[in-house]
Write a protein that holds these residues in place. Sequence first.
Motif, PDB file in Angstrom:
ATOM      1  N   ALA A  37       2.070  -9.113  -2.567  1.00 24.43           N
ATOM      2  CA  ALA A  37       1.620  -9.669  -1.297  1.00 24.43           C
ATOM      3  C   ALA A  37       2.382  -9.071  -0.123  1.00 24.43           C
ATOM      4  CB  ALA A  37       1.790 -11.192  -1.315  1.00 24.43           C
ATOM      5  N   ALA A  38       3.672  -8.835  -0.299  1.00 24.60           N
ATOM      6  CA  ALA A  38       4.494  -8.311   0.792  1.00 24.60           C
ATOM      7  C   ALA A  38       4.085  -6.913   1.214  1.00 24.60           C
ATOM      8  CB  ALA A  38       5.962  -8.325   0.385  1.00 24.60           C
ATOM      9  N   GLN A  39       3.338  -6.231   0.354  1.00 26.84           N
ATOM     10  CA  GLN A  39       2.928  -4.853   0.643  1.00 26.84           C
ATOM     11  C   GLN A  39       1.723  -4.797   1.584  1.00 26.84           C
ATOM     12  OE1 GLN A  39       1.047  -1.772  -2.299  1.00 26.84           O
ATOM     13  NE2 GLN A  39       3.181  -1.995  -2.909  1.00 26.84           N
ATOM     14  N   ALA A  43       0.574   0.483   5.592  1.00 25.12           N
ATOM     15  CA  ALA A  43       1.132   0.584   4.244  1.00 25.12           C
ATOM     16  C   ALA A  43       0.188   1.353   3.314  1.00 25.12           C
ATOM     17  CB  ALA A  43       1.393  -0.801   3.681  1.00 25.12           C
ATOM     18  N   LEU A  44       0.787   1.922   2.268  1.00 23.96           N
ATOM     19  CA  LEU A  44       0.028   2.469   1.149  1.00 23.96           C
ATOM     20  C   LEU A  44       0.013   1.401   0.073  1.00 23.96           C
ATOM     21  CD1 LEU A  44      -1.469   4.826  -0.232  1.00 23.96           C
ATOM     22  CD2 LEU A  44       0.760   5.535  -1.160  1.00 23.96           C
ATOM     23  N   LEU A  45      -1.140   0.779  -0.144  1.00 17.43           N
ATOM     24  CA  LEU A  45      -1.267  -0.306  -1.103  1.00 17.43           C
ATOM     25  C   LEU A  45      -1.432   0.269  -2.507  1.00 17.43           C
ATOM     26  CD1 LEU A  45      -3.798  -2.521   0.896  1.00 17.43           C
ATOM     27  CD2 LEU A  45      -1.300  -2.426   1.102  1.00 17.43           C
ATOM     28  N   PRO A  56      -2.436 -16.887  -7.392  1.00 15.30           N
ATOM     29  CA  PRO A  56      -1.807 -18.044  -6.738  1.00 15.30           C
ATOM     30  C   PRO A  56      -0.548 -17.703  -5.950  1.00 15.30           C
ATOM     31  CG  PRO A  56      -2.514 -18.628  -8.948  1.00 15.30           C
ATOM     32  CD  PRO A  56      -2.729 -17.152  -8.809  1.00 15.30           C
ATOM     33  N   ASP A  57       0.199 -16.679  -6.356  1.00 13.95           N
ATOM     34  CA  ASP A  57       1.420 -16.320  -5.628  1.00 13.95           C
ATOM     35  C   ASP A  57       1.154 -15.426  -4.424  1.00 13.95           C
ATOM     36  OD1 ASP A  57       0.806 -13.904  -6.793  1.00 13.95           O
ATOM     37  OD2 ASP A  57       2.701 -13.689  -7.886  1.00 13.95           O
ATOM     38  N   GLY A  58      -0.110 -15.118  -4.158  1.00 14.71           N
ATOM     39  CA  GLY A  58      -0.456 -14.291  -3.014  1.00 14.71           C
ATOM     40  C   GLY A  58      -0.654 -12.833  -3.323  1.00 14.71           C
ATOM     41  N   ALA A 115      -4.735   0.515   6.725  1.00 13.52           N
ATOM     42  CA  ALA A 115      -3.832   0.820   5.629  1.00 13.52           C
ATOM     43  C   ALA A 115      -4.571   1.766   4.691  1.00 13.52           C
ATOM     44  CB  ALA A 115      -3.392  -0.460   4.912  1.00 13.52           C
ATOM     45  N   ARG A 116      -3.961   2.078   3.554  1.00 12.29           N
ATOM     46  CA  ARG A 116      -4.602   2.904   2.532  1.00 12.29           C
ATOM     47  C   ARG A 116      -4.410   2.219   1.176  1.00 12.29           C
ATOM     48  NH1 ARG A 116      -7.699   7.046   4.514  1.00 12.29           N
ATOM     49  NH2 ARG A 116      -7.446   8.106   2.502  1.00 12.29           N
TER      50      ARG A 116
END
Length: 320
Positions: free
Chosen positions: A257-259, A264-266, A231-233, A214-215
Amino acid sequence: MRWPVSLALVLLCVPPWSGEPRRPLFTPALRVVARPFVPAGGWPARIGALEPVGALTLSANEPEFGGFSALALHRGHAILLTDGGLVVRLRIAGDRLTTLRSESLDEGPETGWSKAARDTESLAVDAASGRAWIGYERINAIFRYTADFRHAQAAAYPPAMHDWGVNSSVESLVQLRDGRFLALREGRPRQIGSRPALIFAGDPAFHDTRVASARYLPPSGYAPSDAAVLPDGDVLVLNRRWRFPLTFDTALVRIPAAQVRGGALLHGPVVARLGAALGHENAEGLAVAQENGRTMIWLVTDNDGAFWRRTLLAKFRWRG
């Protein structure tokens, strides 16, 4: 009296050691001392998503103290990792600090004689077992250690990290809520744009663990220096920006978190800017902990081996 004279002549003729110097080590007598730190103008009520709790200036009875590159909180202990393969474990209760012990990573790449062979820049500690994963810069490797850091259990040199450079490598390593690991490359000084990230499907110290690329896109002019999980990830990334001569700015970025997936581009919003609040010191370590149901954010700074620079350990309540 001939043999003492002969021995003296031999010693005079032998050249002094000219190889790479031994990396500095702490002794069992290491004792850390803490003094309260308050930034110029005092603490603000809020710094973005953070509410300041307080900060300490750390010093010790040994001149090599400092140089911290990573931080973890485990069972009420603060674990500080230097960029020379040394670990300091502290207990902090209110305004009292106790030095529990220090360790040297004797097992690891090469012999461990030189600092270059123990350029440890990132740390992830398993909440259940206490086992630790450490990212090695220059060597571009990830080692897993026992909870006491005395033994290396596994190691991998991921091919995807081979070209991460000698001083721009795995600065951030974090264990995600689902058991995966995220590693971020620091990148070159003043690099513009995104930099490589790796997502390990499991233990990154196993050579056959599946890896997805990823990036990561930091704020303009910044580079990632550590990461931790909320805590929510969601992932918090600590980013720093260097300004001449030795002034640093700090920005915390929150990545959903879903990213965090292959390809993906984080990226995410800046949730706090802490340059002045940390005295413009070099923030390198980030940890998230739970205290009485509240989320706490901890930061540690790196004095880069300069005795006149501060080592700060700061604590904030998460209000994001």
